[in-house]
Design a protein around this motif. Sequence first.
Motif, short mmCIF file in Angstrom:
data_model
loop_
_atom_site.label_atom_id
_atom_site.label_comp_id
_atom_site.label_asym_id
_atom_site.label_seq_id
_atom_site.Cartn_x
_atom_site.Cartn_y
_atom_site.Cartn_z
N ASP A 1 6.33 6.54 -7.56
CA ASP A 1 7.30 6.26 -7.39
C ASP A 1 8.14 5.47 -8.84
O ASP A 1 9.07 4.74 -8.70
CB ASP A 1 8.15 6.49 -6.04
N ARG A 2 6.56 4.75 -9.67
CA ARG A 2 7.43 3.43 -10.28
C ARG A 2 7.45 3.98 -11.06
O ARG A 2 7.27 4.96 -11.72
CB ARG A 2 6.47 2.64 -10.32
N ASP A 3 8.26 2.59 -11.98
CA ASP A 3 8.45 2.54 -13.61
C ASP A 3 7.10 2.42 -14.01
O ASP A 3 6.98 1.61 -14.49
CB ASP A 3 9.28 2.07 -14.13
N GLY A 4 6.54 3.84 -14.96
CA GLY A 4 5.91 3.61 -15.83
C GLY A 4 5.26 2.48 -16.60
O GLY A 4 4.91 1.91 -17.33
N THR A 5 6.94 2.48 -17.85
CA THR A 5 6.66 1.32 -18.69
C THR A 5 6.50 0.19 -18.17
O THR A 5 6.50 -0.66 -18.89
CB THR A 5 8.06 1.86 -19.36
N ALA A 6 7.56 0.10 -16.96
CA ALA A 6 7.52 -1.92 -16.46
C ALA A 6 6.16 -1.74 -16.41
O ALA A 6 5.62 -3.31 -16.37
CB ALA A 6 8.49 -1.40 -15.94
N LEU A 7 5.54 -1.47 -15.50
CA LEU A 7 3.87 -1.72 -15.02
C LEU A 7 3.58 -1.48 -16.38
O LEU A 7 3.01 -2.55 -15.85
CB LEU A 7 3.70 -0.23 -14.34
N ASP B 1 5.31 -11.01 -12.18
CA ASP B 1 5.73 -10.03 -12.42
C ASP B 1 5.09 -8.60 -12.76
O ASP B 1 6.22 -7.53 -12.31
CB ASP B 1 5.83 -10.28 -14.11
N ALA B 2 3.79 -8.54 -12.25
CA ALA B 2 2.96 -7.41 -11.81
C ALA B 2 3.52 -7.16 -10.13
O ALA B 2 3.57 -5.88 -10.02
CB ALA B 2 1.90 -7.95 -12.27
N ALA B 3 3.79 -7.94 -9.39
CA ALA B 3 3.89 -7.56 -8.54
C ALA B 3 5.07 -7.21 -7.57
O ALA B 3 5.55 -5.92 -7.59
CB ALA B 3 3.51 -8.78 -7.72
N ARG B 4 6.20 -7.49 -8.74
CA ARG B 4 7.64 -6.39 -9.14
C ARG B 4 8.24 -5.77 -9.16
O ARG B 4 8.56 -4.46 -9.06
CB ARG B 4 8.90 -8.43 -9.56
N VAL B 5 6.64 -5.16 -9.73
CA VAL B 5 7.00 -3.98 -10.05
C VAL B 5 6.21 -3.04 -9.98
O VAL B 5 6.16 -1.59 -9.91
CB VAL B 5 7.04 -3.89 -12.60
N HIS B 6 5.70 -3.42 -8.70
CA HIS B 6 4.98 -2.37 -7.81
C HIS B 6 3.36 -1.93 -8.02
O HIS B 6 2.75 -1.18 -8.16
CB HIS B 6 5.74 -1.24 -6.89
N ALA B 7 2.78 -3.21 -9.09
CA ALA B 7 1.51 -3.27 -9.78
C ALA B 7 0.64 -3.31 -8.33
O ALA B 7 1.05 -3.76 -7.35
CB ALA B 7 1.08 -3.99 -10.69
N SER B 8 -0.65 -2.33 -8.38
CA SER B 8 -0.84 -1.96 -7.00
C SER B 8 -2.30 -3.42 -7.33
O SER B 8 -2.82 -3.50 -8.58
CB SER B 8 -2.17 -1.14 -6.46
N THR C 1 -0.12 -3.51 -1.80
CA THR C 1 1.22 -3.59 -2.92
C THR C 1 2.17 -4.12 -2.25
O THR C 1 1.79 -4.75 -0.73
CB THR C 1 1.99 -1.89 -3.42
N VAL C 2 3.10 -5.13 -3.45
CA VAL C 2 3.70 -6.11 -2.37
C VAL C 2 4.93 -5.37 -1.41
O VAL C 2 5.21 -6.13 -0.22
CB VAL C 2 4.56 -6.45 -3.87
N LEU C 3 5.02 -4.09 -1.33
CA LEU C 3 5.84 -3.24 -0.36
C LEU C 3 4.84 -3.27 0.92
O LEU C 3 5.88 -3.60 2.33
CB LEU C 3 5.77 -2.13 -1.16
N ASP C 4 2.98 -3.04 1.06
CA ASP C 4 2.75 -3.48 2.64
C ASP C 4 2.55 -5.01 2.76
O ASP C 4 3.08 -4.96 3.92
CB ASP C 4 1.41 -3.32 1.93
N MET C 5 2.77 -6.22 1.62
CA MET C 5 3.15 -7.16 2.18
C MET C 5 4.73 -7.40 2.67
O MET C 5 4.65 -8.38 4.14
CB MET C 5 3.49 -8.45 0.88
N GLU C 6 5.76 -6.81 2.51
CA GLU C 6 6.77 -6.68 2.90
C GLU C 6 6.79 -6.02 4.83
O GLU C 6 7.42 -6.45 5.65
CB GLU C 6 7.78 -6.25 1.70
N THR C 7 6.32 -4.97 4.76
CA THR C 7 6.20 -4.75 6.13
C THR C 7 5.38 -5.41 6.52
O THR C 7 5.65 -5.69 8.40
CB THR C 7 5.31 -2.67 5.76
N LEU C 8 3.98 -6.09 6.11
CA LEU C 8 3.46 -6.58 7.06
C LEU C 8 4.39 -7.95 7.84
O LEU C 8 3.87 -7.77 8.55
CB LEU C 8 2.31 -7.35 5.88
#
Length: 556
Positions: free
Chosen positions: A499-505, A528-535, A142-149
Amino acid sequence: MRPFNILMATYLPTTPASYEEWRAAYGLSPERDAAFRTLSGDPVEPLYTEADLDYAGEIGLPGQYPYTRGVYPSMYRGRLWTMRQFAGFGGPEETNERFHYLLDHGQTGLSTAFDMPSLMGHDSDHAMSLGEVGREGVAVDTVLDMETLFKGIPLDEVTVSMTINAPAAIMLAFYVVAAERQGIPPERLGGTIQTDILKEYIAQKEWCFPIDPAMRLVTDMVEWCSKQMPRWHPISISGYHIREAGSTAAQELAFTLKDGLTYVEHAIARGIDVDDFAPRLSFFFNAQIDFFEEIAKYRAARRIWARELRDTHGAKHPKSLLMRFHTQTAGVSLTAQQPLNNIVRTAIEALAGVLGGTQSLHTNSYDEALALPTEEAVRIALRTQQIIAHETGVTNTIDPLGGAYFVEALTDRLERQAYDYFRKIDELGGMVQAVKDGYPQREIADAAFELQREIDSGRRVVVGVNQFTEGDDAETPILRIDPALERRQVGKLQAVKADRDGTALADALSALQHAAGDSRNLMEPLLDAARVHASEGEIVHALQQVWGDYRERPAF
């Protein structure tokens, strides 16, 4: 002591010998028992003269059409190539640590290797990912992994290369959003993402979608980057993997350039002006062990690309004609036997890349035939580049081998062979159709079989493998990936999903599918999909529901 000129008069003939006289003298001595052929199997004559040159007058000058001698007037007198080391293993945390290590030791650009699940579009918790997470590259779900990277690395101050193809648009979206969260807009990001999907079907075999929608996704990236990311190279057209699959130098040259020209054709058909995107296309070539053949290959590539962009596709901007390329030394040339020999192989291959005029270089580590490289092996690989740059003197003058009869003759021959392949591919209906028909795949398979047969028979020597095998190889320390890293990555991903917003996903994935079903550019829905933490896996699955997947028809 007699003066030097008298000594010369004593030992030199009074008149220059003719070629015929030299040839007669040469014939008096028997040749040693060796195959005088290039690695690709082409015969090599004992001597080359101006009579062997086809394109006298097309050599040109550095930074001038047709760019045979280099894309910039000053080349390494002005600026050295970018020194990159491919890095990625375990989770984003481990690779982030390696990135910082490399930057601290003088590396000037970051090259990201992804693990096999990421390359194939699978999440770390997918059944197909079991045992492969973080094994041969970094896991990014996910984008969170890219942030950590890239934590602690200012993304507007480094250039970043990402080696990923079928899901490249997804990883680019993750990267753009990660930078956005650093406060860095896309127009300030510099680097390259590989995206070369045609060579996947040809050689590397990592795909997510059928060929036609995959080509549409590539063109979407080119279009979006030409408007939003002017410093970014949206495709690195890659011959590296074609060569690693066993191709000859001419096949690597021809199929790579034809792939690139096909991307150009698709972008022009989309209505994008060639000069709006061509300056941001880059290339990625292999540096094999046949020193002069590799140098000639790079010189021929620049010349062909400049001619085709100008004369066939009507490019007007000078930068559209410049083939800028990254080089990586040949992984397939590394041996598990006597692995320290690989340091020598890599140094020779790297020197070929430099003398061929590369803009960026990765040197393989000596232990990569055994495992991902250790820090010590990576340091030696990087020091190899630094020694070439600062100690050898090869950067003091531009294109020092330019005008050498052998190099120029090889350049001409490779150019002719590439155009022969172009004609065959055009007869089949173009590169996309040729790939669907399995034509380049069969050509590479035949070349790989012939080379392996030469090695197995001993006609082609591989030191430490089929000759000079005496001596006991000491045990080589290798990097071992802790299995706990996979469990940690899977746990992190499942926590993000919970932990995501299921509706936004759901809304983001639905919007992506609707866009995939019509002609809209997919980059904004992907962001947009990345911003809502779609994998990554969820995004790939959503697109496969619209496009289907791909099954190769084997070519033998």
